[in-house]
Design an enzyme around this catalytic site. Structure first.
Site, short mmCIF file in Angstrom:
data_model
loop_
_atom_site.label_atom_id
_atom_site.label_comp_id
_atom_site.label_asym_id
_atom_site.label_seq_id
_atom_site.Cartn_x
_atom_site.Cartn_y
_atom_site.Cartn_z
N ALA A 10 0.86 -1.19 0.00
CA ALA A 10 0.00 0.00 0.00
C ALA A 10 0.89 1.23 0.00
O ALA A 10 1.66 1.45 0.93
CB ALA A 10 -0.89 -0.01 1.23
N VAL A 15 9.56 4.71 -1.38
CA VAL A 15 9.85 3.46 -0.67
C VAL A 15 9.12 2.28 -1.30
O VAL A 15 9.70 1.21 -1.50
CB VAL A 15 9.49 3.59 0.82
CG1 VAL A 15 9.78 2.27 1.54
CG2 VAL A 15 10.28 4.72 1.46
N ARG A 46 -2.31 6.22 -4.92
CA ARG A 46 -3.26 7.24 -5.30
C ARG A 46 -3.40 7.34 -6.82
O ARG A 46 -4.48 7.43 -7.36
CB ARG A 46 -2.84 8.60 -4.74
CG ARG A 46 -3.87 9.09 -3.74
CD ARG A 46 -3.46 10.37 -3.11
NE ARG A 46 -2.11 10.27 -2.54
CZ ARG A 46 -1.63 11.09 -1.63
NH1 ARG A 46 -2.37 12.06 -1.17
NH2 ARG A 46 -0.40 10.96 -1.16
N LYS A 207 10.43 8.49 16.43
CA LYS A 207 11.38 7.37 16.45
C LYS A 207 11.89 7.11 17.86
O LYS A 207 12.05 5.96 18.28
CB LYS A 207 12.54 7.67 15.51
CG LYS A 207 12.10 7.81 14.04
CD LYS A 207 13.23 8.36 13.18
CE LYS A 207 12.80 8.61 11.75
NZ LYS A 207 13.77 9.45 11.00
#
Lengths: 435, 435
Positions: A10, A15, A46, A207
């Protein structure tokens, strides 16, 4: 489940396209290592027509990523959409509810909803994996979850945002100011058009909260990360820091002590002989301090197509091998709730830059405030302007490095100096990394 | 198998005692992370009465380690005896044949017999784990086996022996010669009474062969590691290297190209801005270069009670979690046999130190040999002694750094200079790390 691990992707940005390229390029090797083939079977993004440099015609297409979770030909979903909530979160919930493993590079979502998702993954006995969410290609999630698992980790800290590190090291190399380097970084594509998440430390804070949970066995607690960024760092700070033996870095620091937790993202001074001082450009690096292993240091590319894809596929390989367990190294129910340590309760050294009017009495006013707040001064630099006079409009910088002491004293000193006549601007405070 | 992972420990030296201390100190945390308790139930060592700072009365004792494998109350054996063969190997074979998982810190045994043991572990469907065998507490086996698993690794190299790195960095800090620092290191317990394995590079070669197999998917091939150590490094080499912008380090380097394999352990010159140049004292560090992840860097303590115990227990936690698979990242039958690359076929720069008589014509003789062997000189340093004369007995050093070129040319040049009148001693050759 067939012998092949069938993956749905997805999100087909940098990436996502990188994951497809990697699985194509290293197909045979990955099959040997994973023990079975890993194949993308369906994708969603999209814009179907955009050229991403990869052939998408081999894959089933879903306009709505939510439909990937339910596909019967999918064993596992990799989410590369981003965003803490919205369609990424919906997809995570649907995938886990459907009893399928879920891989993500989404630090915001894990920082905010990691605990809920970990619980869902445990219930469904599937994997929730997020190596790519922290420090890109560096296998630090695995390093902490498994490699350092025998240790009580007392602190974990590091350079977690490549954009900030790129900007700071460019400022250092060229003596440029923040705004100029940021503009150049945006031109080169190293910084986003809206760089807020990066340069204000929010990305690093996401993070850090993940690393802290994993390291200390505490439940994710993003809200108590004290977060600031690098907007207020000026070329002079970097120059003065260098003269004092330090480099300026945006460091995320998490510490555990007495069942309590301290988390902060801040521009700080790193001693020149500390491994973080050598981390240049857009690299990321993480240090973990364990009670038996001592200091571990991991460095590598923290972002970008190849490194992030490497981490996503490492997670897929773990899933293909069946080598995974609880997302935060232990069942979610065994994570503890840790109270936050107040910054004032910490001890440390601080770097202070005061922009002062070049007038008599300025030093006396500032040093008196320091004395009254019980701040002990280790060193002080004032580079001379012209001869000071009562009506001078000149401003100069006064740099103070404090001795180690309670942070509350420094906060108190700055409080006492609020509205002081000597000051021509907001003081700059950076903590010194003495870990 | 009960809920507890029941471990037998063979060998109660520093590391064995460290494992017991760690399991005691971090018991509750490890149980949370591993999902179940990990308990030592039986031990074996040479001397039952020695005080190791831990209470052994809780554990069953076996005089012969071989008897640990057969004990019904043992799920898993951790071997900390050492030695490539002998009782360690016998215990490994017996444990795996008994269908029990096996953990070891024994680099020599894995380098020589790892393939046989991996096959036995696969057949028995149990774990063979050896994180502690390479770089102590640094989770580099896991980092390569799993963290970088999506990548084709093109090179893996690093500082794999803490004793050598300690000696080299002490020589650098103090300007001392090798023999003096070694003696001091032995006095302090940082070097063994018989330091051969360390300082002649054999220990590093064992580790390198393991890293290479894991990284490249090639069968272990210890015999083709070209191995030399640091005995011939003198204070002057370190000084001259520094003047040229380098540090001297003992580096193990493995490269894969075109299905072939190059492995070498050698003292080499590391550019000052390379991460390995900052690795000081007894630390270890490893760099892996992957085709998607780029350069990964891992640093930490490579030896010692705490760090090594940390790695051993990390392996036990993996076993307790059931998160393990083939020892060398893929089934042993899928590892390939790689032909060794001849050093002469490699390209690189070299550092050469000639000890020469301080006489006229010396430079001409040496530079002629370089020219005839097609070695191009990048820089040359000769620090003057007195005025040279025909009958001078003085010797001086001549330092040459070559341009990048085939290594065979440098070998040829040295061959041509064998027995040359100019030379007062064996030339010193160090390669330059340009990775």
């Amino acid at each position: 489940m067939t012998d092949v691990l069938r993956v749905a992707l997805a999100g087909l940005g940098t990436v996502g396209a990188g994951v497809i390229k990697l699985l194509d390029a290293n197909r045979e090797l990955i099959e040997r290592r994973a023990g079975r083939p890993i194949e993308v079977v369906a994708v969603s993004a999209r814009d179907r027509s955009r050229d991403r440099g990869v052939d998408l015609s081999r894959f089933a297409w879903e306009d709505d990523p939510a439909d990937l979770a339910a596909r019967e030909d999918v064993d596992c979903v990799a989410e590369l959409i981003g965003g803490a909530d919205g369609s990424a979160l919906a997809l995570a919930r649907d995938t886990l509810a459907a009893g399928k493993s879920f891989v993500t590079a989404n630090k915001a979502m894990i920082a905010h909803h990691g605990l809920e998702l970990a619980e869902a993954a445990e219930k469904a006995k599937v994997a929730l994996k997020y190596e790519a969410a922290v420090a890109g290609g560096i296998p630090v999630i695995k390093g902490l979850r498994e490699g350092a698992a025998a240790n009580e980790i007392t602190s974990v800290y590091g350079i977690l945002n490549g954009t900030c590190n790129y900007i700071l090291t460019e400022m250092e190399a060229k003596g440029s100011d923040f705004a100029d380097v940021l503009a150049e970084a945006q031109r080169l594509g190293y910084a986003e058009a809206d760089p807020t998440f990066d340069i204000d430390g929010i990305d690093a804070a996401h993070k850090l909260a993940i690393l802290a949970s994993l390291s200390f066995g505490t439940a994710l607690d993003f809200d108590t990360v004290a977060t600031s960024g690098i907007r207020r760092v000026i070329a002079e700070d970097i120059l003065e820091a260098r003269a004092l033996g330090f480099k300026v870095r945006l460091v995320g620091t998490a510490e555990a002590a007495g069942g309590k937790l301290f988390q902060r993202v801040h521009a700080c001074l790193v001693p020149r002989d500390h491994p973080l001082a050598h981390v240049a450009g857009s690299l990321n690096a993480i240090v973990a301090q364990g009670n038996f292993v001592g200091r571990l240091f991991f460095e590598g590319a923290g972002a970008g197509e190849g490194p992030t894809a490497s981490a996503v596929v490492a997670d897929l390989i773990d899933i293909a091998r069946g080598e995974y367990g609880p997302a935060f190294a232990m069942p979610h129910a065994r994570l503890t709730q840790a109270e936050a340590i107040e910054a004032g309760d910490r001890r440390g050294r601080a770097y202070l830059r005061f922009t002062v009017h070049d007038r008599p009495g300025v030093l006396a006013e500032i040093t008196a405030a320091m004395r009254d707040a019980n701040v002990s001064i280790e060193s002080m630099i004032q580079r001379g302007g012209a001869e000071p006079s009562e009506d001078s409009d000149d401003v100069v910088s006064l740099i103070i490095v404090t001795h180690e002491g309670p942070e509350r004293c420094v906060i108190d000193a700055l409080e006492r100096l609020k509205g002081a006549q000597s000051l021509a601007g907001e003081p700059m405070l950076m903590h010194i990394l003495d870990l």
